[in-house]
Design a protein around this motif. Structure first.
Motif, PDB file in Angstrom:
ATOM      1  N   THR A 245       0.848  -1.188   0.000  1.00 60.42           N
ATOM      2  CA  THR A 245       0.000   0.000   0.000  1.00 60.42           C
ATOM      3  C   THR A 245       0.887   1.242   0.000  1.00 60.42           C
ATOM      4  OG1 THR A 245      -0.105   0.041   2.423  1.00 60.42           O
ATOM      5  CG2 THR A 245      -1.839  -1.171   1.265  1.00 60.42           C
ATOM      6  N   ILE A 246       0.331   2.326  -0.484  1.00 61.35           N
ATOM      7  CA  ILE A 246       1.071   3.589  -0.518  1.00 61.35           C
ATOM      8  C   ILE A 246       0.106   4.737  -0.291  1.00 61.35           C
ATOM      9  CG2 ILE A 246       0.870   3.730  -3.036  1.00 61.35           C
ATOM     10  CD1 ILE A 246       3.607   5.144  -3.048  1.00 61.35           C
ATOM     11  N   ILE A 247       0.524   5.721   0.488  1.00 62.39           N
ATOM     12  CA  ILE A 247      -0.268   6.920   0.748  1.00 62.39           C
ATOM     13  C   ILE A 247       0.433   8.112   0.118  1.00 62.39           C
ATOM     14  CG2 ILE A 247      -1.209   8.441   2.522  1.00 62.39           C
ATOM     15  CD1 ILE A 247      -1.372   6.079   4.389  1.00 62.39           C
ATOM     16  N   ARG A 248      -0.300   8.855  -0.688  1.00 59.30           N
ATOM     17  CA  ARG A 248       0.246  10.009  -1.394  1.00 59.30           C
ATOM     18  C   ARG A 248      -0.678  11.205  -1.194  1.00 59.30           C
ATOM     19  NH1 ARG A 248       4.779   9.497  -1.345  1.00 59.30           N
ATOM     20  NH2 ARG A 248       5.133  11.014  -3.000  1.00 59.30           N
ATOM     21  N   PRO A 249      -0.232  12.425  -1.522  1.00 55.25           N
ATOM     22  CA  PRO A 249      -1.146  13.578  -1.489  1.00 55.25           C
ATOM     23  C   PRO A 249      -2.368  13.319  -2.370  1.00 55.25           C
ATOM     24  CG  PRO A 249       1.129  14.302  -1.733  1.00 55.25           C
ATOM     25  CD  PRO A 249       1.158  12.819  -1.873  1.00 55.25           C
ATOM     26  N   HIS A 274      -9.639   8.014  -1.807  1.00 56.74           N
ATOM     27  CA  HIS A 274      -9.277   9.430  -1.757  1.00 56.74           C
ATOM     28  C   HIS A 274     -10.018  10.054  -0.578  1.00 56.74           C
ATOM     29  CE1 HIS A 274      -7.701   8.589  -5.713  1.00 56.74           C
ATOM     30  NE2 HIS A 274      -8.914   8.237  -6.132  1.00 56.74           N
ATOM     31  N   VAL A 275      -9.262  10.584   0.370  1.00 56.76           N
ATOM     32  CA  VAL A 275      -9.837  11.030   1.637  1.00 56.76           C
ATOM     33  C   VAL A 275      -9.647  12.530   1.833  1.00 56.76           C
ATOM     34  CG1 VAL A 275      -9.815  10.737   4.143  1.00 56.76           C
ATOM     35  CG2 VAL A 275      -9.363   8.764   2.654  1.00 56.76           C
ATOM     36  N   PHE A 276     -10.736  13.186   2.186  1.00 57.28           N
ATOM     37  CA  PHE A 276     -10.717  14.605   2.566  1.00 57.28           C
ATOM     38  C   PHE A 276     -11.438  14.718   3.894  1.00 57.28           C
ATOM     39  CE2 PHE A 276     -13.298  18.464   2.877  1.00 57.28           C
ATOM     40  CZ  PHE A 276     -12.312  19.438   2.860  1.00 57.28           C
ATOM     41  N   VAL A 286      -7.169  15.848   6.944  1.00 57.14           N
ATOM     42  CA  VAL A 286      -6.500  14.920   6.022  1.00 57.14           C
ATOM     43  C   VAL A 286      -6.886  15.269   4.592  1.00 57.14           C
ATOM     44  CG1 VAL A 286      -6.243  12.509   5.306  1.00 57.14           C
ATOM     45  CG2 VAL A 286      -6.504  13.063   7.732  1.00 57.14           C
ATOM     46  N   MET A 287      -5.892  15.254   3.708  1.00 57.90           N
ATOM     47  CA  MET A 287      -6.127  15.322   2.263  1.00 57.90           C
ATOM     48  C   MET A 287      -5.117  14.372   1.626  1.00 57.90           C
ATOM     49  SD  MET A 287      -6.882  19.345   1.359  1.00 57.90           S
ATOM     50  CE  MET A 287      -7.161  18.928  -0.360  1.00 57.90           C
ATOM     51  N   ALA A 288      -5.528  13.129   1.402  1.00 56.03           N
ATOM     52  CA  ALA A 288      -4.589  12.115   0.940  1.00 56.03           C
ATOM     53  C   ALA A 288      -5.301  11.053   0.122  1.00 56.03           C
ATOM     54  CB  ALA A 288      -3.872  11.477   2.129  1.00 56.03           C
TER      55      ALA A 288
END
Length: 296
Positions: A245-249, A274-276, A286-288
């Motif tokens: 898994t990877i978390i990015r902007p 996609h989380v806001f 959070v914005m990721a």
């Protein structure tokens, strides 16, 4: 992340508390969970059946669930409340409810099957299907997933439409983005990988010949299904396993089914979330985007 109604009215940034847009390789490949401030206007508009749109997703979504959120926080003597909603692509609502009648088709296609199950949408891509059975009282999505596994295909949101694609074709697409390997959290567990894949076998009409037994592997479950051909068994053994898994902007241009590259290796995005979140109801802002990367 922008969320707006079908009439073009935007839910203001001050009212939108959080939103999670997910795309998956499943029969209903797009979903949106979001919450807003509780206002008189939004209370009237955010109801089951209301049509909305979000971010870069071009298809319309319909709200299927609304839950009031109550907090103990007071503002001007009144408790601060919210509204939580869940939405899926418009026209897919019949696919998540048990059928009131049986659907039995031969020599058909996935598009025709979805329409027969009540879906009211035009798919961007289609593939043939030898037969399909969904009995009364069965939820269509479970049957669609079963037949998709037999044909080694996945459902996805691609080119701004819903469609079906062969698993093998996913790895022949153009690479959407390259990720740095140091940012990926790899799944280094043979046990977890074995849990995500089973070996399927069947018995021929003579009752003694076993199909698919060459595919069985140590540590993996062996599942027997009657009446399966060798072609179907081979297809069912094609599985996308999560490798990391990877978390990015926040980047809602990348969705499930897109091909990415990590350290010169190709991976398919199995799930994209996609989380806001403004953090107004507690927790950090959070914005990721989080991506689950998979390979065959």
């Amino acid at each position: 992340m922008k969320v707006y109604f079908d009439d073009g009215t935007l839910i203001s940034a001050s009212d939108l508390l959080s939103a999670t847009l997910r795309t998956d390789l499943v029969p209903v490949p797009v979903s949106l969970e979001f919450s807003t401030q509780k206002t008189d206007e939004l209370g009237k508009k955010l109801i089951p059946g209301a049509v909305i749109q979000v971010g870069s997703i071009k298809i319309k979504l319909v709200i299927i669930k609304v839950i009031p959120l109550e907090t103990q926080t007071l503002k001007e003597g009144k408790p601060i409340g919210g509204i939580a909603c869940v939405a899926i692509p418009q026209g897919c609502e019949p696919l998540i409810s048990a059928k009131n009648n049986a659907v039995i088709l031969n020599g058909t296609s996935f598009n025709a099957v979805m329409r027969a199950c009540g879906a009211k949408l035009a798919m961007g891509s289609d593939l043939p299907l030898l037969s399909f059975v969904c009995l009364k009282g069965t939820i269509p999505t479970t049957r669609l997933a079963w037949y998709a596994q037999q044909e080694a295909v996945v459902f996805s949101y691609m080119d701004h439409r819903l469609g079906v694609t062969k698993i093998d074709q996913l790895f022949k697409k153009e690479i959407k983005v390259q990720f740095d390997a140091s940012a990926v959290v790899w799944v280094n567990s043979e046990h977890l990988r074995n849990m995500g894949k089973a070996s399927y076998v069947s018995v021929d009409a003579d009752g003694s010949t076993v199909f698919g037994h060459e595919e069985t592997k140590q540590g993996q479950a062996v599942i027997q299904h009657g009446g399966m051909s060798q072609r179907q068994l081979n297809n069912m053994n094609k599985v996308l396993l999560t490798k990391g898994t990877i978390i990015r902007p926040l980047n809602d241009q990348i969705n499930a089914g897109d091909l990415v590259e990590v350290d010169h290796q190709k991976y398919v995005v199995l799930t994209a979330a996609h989380v806001f979140d403004t953090g107004a109801l507690g927790g950090p802002s959070v914005m990721a985007s989080k991506f689950w990367l998979a390979s065959l």
